[in-house]
Write a protein that holds these residues in place. Sequence first.
Motif, PDB file in Angstrom:
ATOM      1  N   LEU A  20     129.049  46.119   6.888  1.00  0.00           N
ATOM      2  CA  LEU A  20     129.747  47.259   6.298  1.00  0.00           C
ATOM      3  C   LEU A  20     130.849  47.718   7.252  1.00  0.00           C
ATOM      4  O   LEU A  20     130.695  47.669   8.470  1.00  0.00           O
ATOM      5  CB  LEU A  20     128.778  48.412   6.051  1.00  0.00           C
ATOM      6  N   SER A  21     131.939  48.170   6.647  1.00  0.00           N
ATOM      7  CA  SER A  21     133.054  48.697   7.424  1.00  0.00           C
ATOM      8  C   SER A  21     133.337  50.131   6.998  1.00  0.00           C
ATOM      9  O   SER A  21     133.200  50.476   5.826  1.00  0.00           O
ATOM     10  CB  SER A  21     134.311  47.852   7.198  1.00  0.00           C
ATOM     11  N   CYS A  22     133.722  50.925   7.954  1.00  0.00           N
ATOM     12  CA  CYS A  22     134.081  52.328   7.698  1.00  0.00           C
ATOM     13  C   CYS A  22     135.422  52.591   8.364  1.00  0.00           C
ATOM     14  O   CYS A  22     135.531  52.530   9.590  1.00  0.00           O
ATOM     15  CB  CYS A  22     133.016  53.253   8.273  1.00  0.00           C
ATOM     16  N   THR A  23     136.411  52.865   7.539  1.00  0.00           N
ATOM     17  CA  THR A  23     137.751  53.132   8.048  1.00  0.00           C
ATOM     18  C   THR A  23     138.110  54.581   7.763  1.00  0.00           C
ATOM     19  O   THR A  23     137.885  55.078   6.659  1.00  0.00           O
ATOM     20  CB  THR A  23     138.779  52.205   7.386  1.00  0.00           C
ATOM     21  N   ALA A  24     138.642  55.233   8.777  1.00  0.00           N
ATOM     22  CA  ALA A  24     138.989  56.644   8.638  1.00  0.00           C
ATOM     23  C   ALA A  24     140.486  56.830   8.816  1.00  0.00           C
ATOM     24  O   ALA A  24     141.051  56.390   9.817  1.00  0.00           O
ATOM     25  CB  ALA A  24     138.238  57.475   9.662  1.00  0.00           C
ATOM     26  N   SER A  25     141.113  57.441   7.849  1.00  0.00           N
ATOM     27  CA  SER A  25     142.525  57.784   7.977  1.00  0.00           C
ATOM     28  C   SER A  25     142.626  59.283   8.247  1.00  0.00           C
ATOM     29  O   SER A  25     141.843  60.067   7.713  1.00  0.00           O
ATOM     30  CB  SER A  25     143.290  57.419   6.711  1.00  0.00           C
ATOM     31  N   GLY A  30     137.601  56.922  17.541  1.00  0.00           N
ATOM     32  CA  GLY A  30     137.257  56.809  18.959  1.00  0.00           C
ATOM     33  C   GLY A  30     136.894  58.141  19.591  1.00  0.00           C
ATOM     34  O   GLY A  30     136.278  58.178  20.658  1.00  0.00           O
ATOM     35  N   ARG A  31     137.263  59.217  18.944  1.00  0.00           N
ATOM     36  CA  ARG A  31     136.985  60.554  19.479  1.00  0.00           C
ATOM     37  C   ARG A  31     135.892  61.276  18.686  1.00  0.00           C
ATOM     38  O   ARG A  31     135.636  62.460  18.913  1.00  0.00           O
ATOM     39  CB  ARG A  31     138.256  61.401  19.446  1.00  0.00           C
ATOM     40  N   LEU A  32     135.260  60.561  17.777  1.00  0.00           N
ATOM     41  CA  LEU A  32     134.289  61.183  16.894  1.00  0.00           C
ATOM     42  C   LEU A  32     132.927  60.504  16.975  1.00  0.00           C
ATOM     43  O   LEU A  32     132.814  59.366  17.434  1.00  0.00           O
ATOM     44  CB  LEU A  32     134.780  61.090  15.443  1.00  0.00           C
ATOM     45  N   ASP A  33     131.922  61.212  16.508  1.00  0.00           N
ATOM     46  CA  ASP A  33     130.640  60.576  16.207  1.00  0.00           C
ATOM     47  C   ASP A  33     130.733  60.048  14.785  1.00  0.00           C
ATOM     48  O   ASP A  33     131.206  60.748  13.885  1.00  0.00           O
ATOM     49  CB  ASP A  33     129.497  61.594  16.278  1.00  0.00           C
ATOM     50  N   VAL A  34     130.277  58.826  14.577  1.00  0.00           N
ATOM     51  CA  VAL A  34     130.308  58.225  13.243  1.00  0.00           C
ATOM     52  C   VAL A  34     128.920  57.722  12.909  1.00  0.00           C
ATOM     53  O   VAL A  34     128.280  57.046  13.725  1.00  0.00           O
ATOM     54  CB  VAL A  34     131.321  57.067  13.170  1.00  0.00           C
ATOM     55  N   GLY A  35     128.456  58.056  11.733  1.00  0.00           N
ATOM     56  CA  GLY A  35     127.119  57.660  11.330  1.00  0.00           C
ATOM     57  C   GLY A  35     127.097  56.946   9.999  1.00  0.00           C
ATOM     58  O   GLY A  35     127.993  57.124   9.163  1.00  0.00           O
ATOM     59  N   TRP A  36     126.084  56.130   9.821  1.00  0.00           N
ATOM     60  CA  TRP A  36     125.803  55.498   8.531  1.00  0.00           C
ATOM     61  C   TRP A  36     124.504  56.083   7.984  1.00  0.00           C
ATOM     62  O   TRP A  36     123.503  56.183   8.719  1.00  0.00           O
ATOM     63  CB  TRP A  36     125.646  53.983   8.691  1.00  0.00           C
ATOM     64  N   LYS A  75     141.449  49.314  15.403  1.00  0.00           N
ATOM     65  CA  LYS A  75     141.502  49.278  13.945  1.00  0.00           C
ATOM     66  C   LYS A  75     140.990  50.577  13.322  1.00  0.00           C
ATOM     67  O   LYS A  75     140.948  50.688  12.095  1.00  0.00           O
ATOM     68  CB  LYS A  75     140.685  48.098  13.420  1.00  0.00           C
ATOM     69  N   ASN A  76     140.587  51.515  14.179  1.00  0.00           N
ATOM     70  CA  ASN A  76     140.046  52.793  13.698  1.00  0.00           C
ATOM     71  C   ASN A  76     138.920  52.575  12.699  1.00  0.00           C
ATOM     72  O   ASN A  76     138.838  53.250  11.665  1.00  0.00           O
ATOM     73  CB  ASN A  76     141.158  53.651  13.071  1.00  0.00           C
ATOM     74  N   THR A  77     138.055  51.630  13.021  1.00  0.00           N
ATOM     75  CA  THR A  77     137.009  51.210  12.099  1.00  0.00           C
ATOM     76  C   THR A  77     135.669  51.119  12.828  1.00  0.00           C
ATOM     77  O   THR A  77     135.612  50.707  13.992  1.00  0.00           O
ATOM     78  CB  THR A  77     137.358  49.833  11.493  1.00  0.00           C
ATOM     79  N   VAL A  78     134.627  51.523  12.117  1.00  0.00           N
ATOM     80  CA  VAL A  78     133.256  51.373  12.611  1.00  0.00           C
ATOM     81  C   VAL A  78     132.549  50.383  11.696  1.00  0.00           C
ATOM     82  O   VAL A  78     132.687  50.448  10.468  1.00  0.00           O
ATOM     83  CB  VAL A  78     132.529  52.722  12.628  1.00  0.00           C
ATOM     84  N   TYR A  79     131.806  49.476  12.307  1.00  0.00           N
ATOM     85  CA  TYR A  79     131.107  48.444  11.564  1.00  0.00           C
ATOM     86  C   TYR A  79     129.592  48.629  11.671  1.00  0.00           C
ATOM     87  O   TYR A  79     129.086  49.102  12.690  1.00  0.00           O
ATOM     88  CB  TYR A  79     131.462  47.053  12.116  1.00  0.00           C
ATOM     89  N   LEU A  80     128.908  48.221  10.614  1.00  0.00           N
ATOM     90  CA  LEU A  80     127.454  48.158  10.646  1.00  0.00           C
ATOM     91  C   LEU A  80     127.064  46.741  10.228  1.00  0.00           C
ATOM     92  O   LEU A  80     127.179  46.381   9.063  1.00  0.00           O
ATOM     93  CB  LEU A  80     126.810  49.186   9.711  1.00  0.00           C
ATOM     94  N   GLN A  81     126.643  45.951  11.211  1.00  0.00           N
ATOM     95  CA  GLN A  81     126.178  44.602  10.939  1.00  0.00           C
ATOM     96  C   GLN A  81     124.708  44.670  10.584  1.00  0.00           C
ATOM     97  O   GLN A  81     123.901  45.169  11.382  1.00  0.00           O
ATOM     98  CB  GLN A  81     126.390  43.708  12.161  1.00  0.00           C
ATOM     99  N   MET A  82     124.371  44.186   9.409  1.00  0.00           N
ATOM    100  CA  MET A  82     122.996  44.271   8.924  1.00  0.00           C
ATOM    101  C   MET A  82     122.449  42.856   8.741  1.00  0.00           C
ATOM    102  O   MET A  82     122.941  42.108   7.890  1.00  0.00           O
ATOM    103  CB  MET A  82     122.949  45.039   7.604  1.00  0.00           C
ATOM    104  N   ASN A  83     121.473  42.511   9.536  1.00  0.00           N
ATOM    105  CA  ASN A  83     120.834  41.204   9.469  1.00  0.00           C
ATOM    106  C   ASN A  83     119.384  41.328   9.017  1.00  0.00           C
ATOM    107  O   ASN A  83     118.811  42.419   9.051  1.00  0.00           O
ATOM    108  CB  ASN A  83     120.880  40.519  10.840  1.00  0.00           C
ATOM    109  N   SER A  84     118.827  40.210   8.601  1.00  0.00           N
ATOM    110  CA  SER A  84     117.421  40.180   8.159  1.00  0.00           C
ATOM    111  C   SER A  84     117.142  41.290   7.158  1.00  0.00           C
ATOM    112  O   SER A  84     116.141  42.013   7.263  1.00  0.00           O
ATOM    113  CB  SER A  84     116.476  40.302   9.371  1.00  0.00           C
ATOM    114  N   LEU A  85     118.021  41.421   6.189  1.00  0.00           N
ATOM    115  CA  LEU A  85     117.899  42.497   5.208  1.00  0.00           C
ATOM    116  C   LEU A  85     116.627  42.355   4.386  1.00  0.00           C
ATOM    117  O   LEU A  85     116.205  41.232   4.049  1.00  0.00           O
ATOM    118  CB  LEU A  85     119.121  42.520   4.305  1.00  0.00           C
ATOM    119  N   GLN A  86     116.053  43.491   4.072  1.00  0.00           N
ATOM    120  CA  GLN A  86     114.823  43.553   3.288  1.00  0.00           C
ATOM    121  C   GLN A  86     115.061  44.415   2.051  1.00  0.00           C
ATOM    122  O   GLN A  86     115.965  45.257   2.040  1.00  0.00           O
ATOM    123  CB  GLN A  86     113.701  44.122   4.141  1.00  0.00           C
TER     124      GLN A  86
END
Length: 124
Positions: A20-25, A30-36, A75-86
Amino acid sequence: QVQVVESGGGSVQAGGSLRLSCTASGLNVGRLDVGWFRQVPGKERQGVSCIGATRVTNYADSVMGRFTIDRDSAKNTVYLQMNSLQPEDTGLYYCAARPWDSAHCLDSTTYSYWGQGTQVTVSS
Protein backbone atom coordinates in the motif's frame (compact mmCIF):
# COMPACT_ATOMS: atom_id res chain seq x y z
CA GLN A 1 -5.14 22.07 0.33
CA VAL A 2 -4.28 18.90 2.21
CA GLN A 3 -5.05 15.61 0.54
CA VAL A 4 -4.11 12.09 1.61
CA VAL A 5 -4.49 9.36 -0.99
CA GLU A 6 -4.04 5.62 -0.56
CA SER A 7 -3.41 3.12 -3.33
CA GLY A 8 -2.28 -0.45 -3.80
CA GLY A 9 -5.18 -2.40 -2.38
CA GLY A 10 -6.59 -5.45 -4.11
CA SER A 11 -7.59 -9.07 -3.80
CA VAL A 12 -5.05 -11.78 -3.05
CA GLN A 13 -5.01 -15.31 -1.79
CA ALA A 14 -3.75 -16.18 1.66
CA GLY A 15 0.01 -16.09 1.76
CA GLY A 16 0.22 -13.37 -0.86
CA SER A 17 1.59 -9.85 -0.63
CA LEU A 18 0.47 -6.32 -1.31
CA ARG A 19 2.13 -2.96 -0.95
CA LEU A 20 0.00 0.00 0.00
CA SER A 21 1.10 3.54 -0.73
CA CYS A 22 0.05 6.74 0.99
CA THR A 23 0.80 10.02 -0.71
CA ALA A 24 0.13 13.34 0.94
CA SER A 25 -0.19 16.61 -0.91
CA GLY A 26 0.03 19.82 1.04
CA LEU A 27 1.89 17.97 3.78
CA ASN A 28 5.47 16.93 4.36
CA VAL A 29 5.25 13.33 5.54
CA GLY A 30 8.84 13.58 6.75
CA ARG A 31 7.69 15.93 9.49
CA LEU A 32 4.57 14.01 10.46
CA ASP A 33 3.45 10.83 12.13
CA VAL A 34 1.73 8.63 9.56
CA GLY A 35 -0.40 5.64 10.41
CA TRP A 36 -2.26 2.86 8.66
CA PHE A 37 -5.61 1.79 10.08
CA ARG A 38 -7.98 -1.01 9.14
CA GLN A 39 -11.76 -0.89 9.20
CA VAL A 40 -13.96 -3.96 9.10
CA PRO A 41 -17.76 -3.62 9.03
CA GLY A 42 -19.20 -3.81 12.51
CA LYS A 43 -15.85 -3.34 14.23
CA GLU A 44 -13.87 -0.37 15.45
CA ARG A 45 -11.11 1.03 13.33
CA GLN A 46 -7.89 -0.74 14.28
CA GLY A 47 -4.37 0.62 14.20
CA VAL A 48 -2.14 -1.51 11.99
CA SER A 49 1.16 0.31 11.79
CA CYS A 50 2.61 3.78 12.09
CA ILE A 51 5.84 5.64 11.52
CA GLY A 52 6.77 8.73 13.46
CA ALA A 53 8.49 11.86 12.31
CA THR A 54 11.60 10.41 13.97
CA ARG A 55 11.13 7.19 11.94
CA VAL A 56 10.19 5.19 15.01
CA THR A 57 7.78 2.46 13.88
CA ASN A 58 5.03 0.58 15.65
CA TYR A 59 2.96 -2.44 14.67
CA ALA A 60 -0.15 -4.15 15.91
CA ASP A 61 0.68 -7.55 17.41
CA SER A 62 -1.36 -9.27 14.69
CA VAL A 63 0.87 -7.97 11.89
CA MET A 64 4.26 -7.97 13.62
CA GLY A 65 6.83 -9.72 11.47
CA ARG A 66 4.59 -9.71 8.39
CA PHE A 67 4.06 -6.01 7.66
CA THR A 68 6.70 -3.33 7.21
CA ILE A 69 6.12 0.41 7.15
CA ASP A 70 8.57 2.77 5.52
CA ARG A 71 8.76 6.31 4.27
CA ASP A 72 10.27 7.84 1.16
CA SER A 73 10.57 11.53 1.95
CA ALA A 74 11.71 12.38 -1.58
CA LYS A 75 8.41 11.03 -2.91
CA ASN A 76 6.43 12.25 0.11
CA THR A 77 5.03 8.75 0.37
CA VAL A 78 4.62 6.17 3.11
CA TYR A 79 4.46 2.50 2.20
CA LEU A 80 3.00 -0.50 3.97
CA GLN A 81 4.46 -3.76 2.70
CA MET A 82 2.14 -6.60 3.65
CA ASN A 83 3.44 -10.15 3.37
CA SER A 84 1.99 -13.52 4.34
CA LEU A 85 -1.48 -12.03 4.17
CA GLN A 86 -4.27 -13.85 5.95
CA PRO A 87 -8.06 -13.60 5.59
CA GLU A 88 -8.21 -11.72 8.90
CA ASP A 89 -6.18 -8.94 7.27
CA THR A 90 -9.16 -8.15 5.06
CA GLY A 91 -10.55 -4.67 5.45
CA LEU A 92 -10.57 -1.10 4.27
CA TYR A 93 -7.15 0.35 4.92
CA TYR A 94 -6.86 4.03 5.70
CA CYS A 95 -3.80 6.20 5.80
CA ALA A 96 -3.75 9.10 8.23
CA ALA A 97 -1.32 11.84 9.16
CA ARG A 98 -0.86 14.11 12.16
CA PRO A 99 1.67 16.56 13.46
CA TRP A 100 4.04 14.91 15.92
CA ASP A 101 2.13 13.92 19.04
CA SER A 102 3.21 12.26 22.27
CA ALA A 103 0.18 10.00 22.13
CA HIS A 104 0.78 6.52 20.75
CA CYS A 105 0.84 6.69 16.98
CA LEU A 106 -1.66 3.81 16.67
CA ASP A 107 -4.32 5.94 18.38
CA SER A 108 -6.63 6.83 15.51
CA THR A 109 -8.39 9.57 17.49
CA THR A 110 -5.28 11.74 17.37
CA TYR A 111 -5.07 11.98 13.58
CA SER A 112 -6.22 15.03 11.66
CA TYR A 113 -5.82 14.07 8.02
CA TRP A 114 -7.36 10.95 6.50
CA GLY A 115 -7.50 9.36 3.10
CA GLN A 116 -10.53 7.68 1.56
CA GLY A 117 -9.24 4.16 2.08
CA THR A 118 -8.18 1.28 -0.14
CA GLN A 119 -9.76 -2.16 0.06
CA VAL A 120 -7.69 -5.24 0.84
CA THR A 121 -9.37 -8.61 0.44
CA VAL A 122 -7.58 -11.84 1.32
CA SER A 123 -9.24 -15.12 0.41
CA SER A 124 -8.46 -18.48 1.93
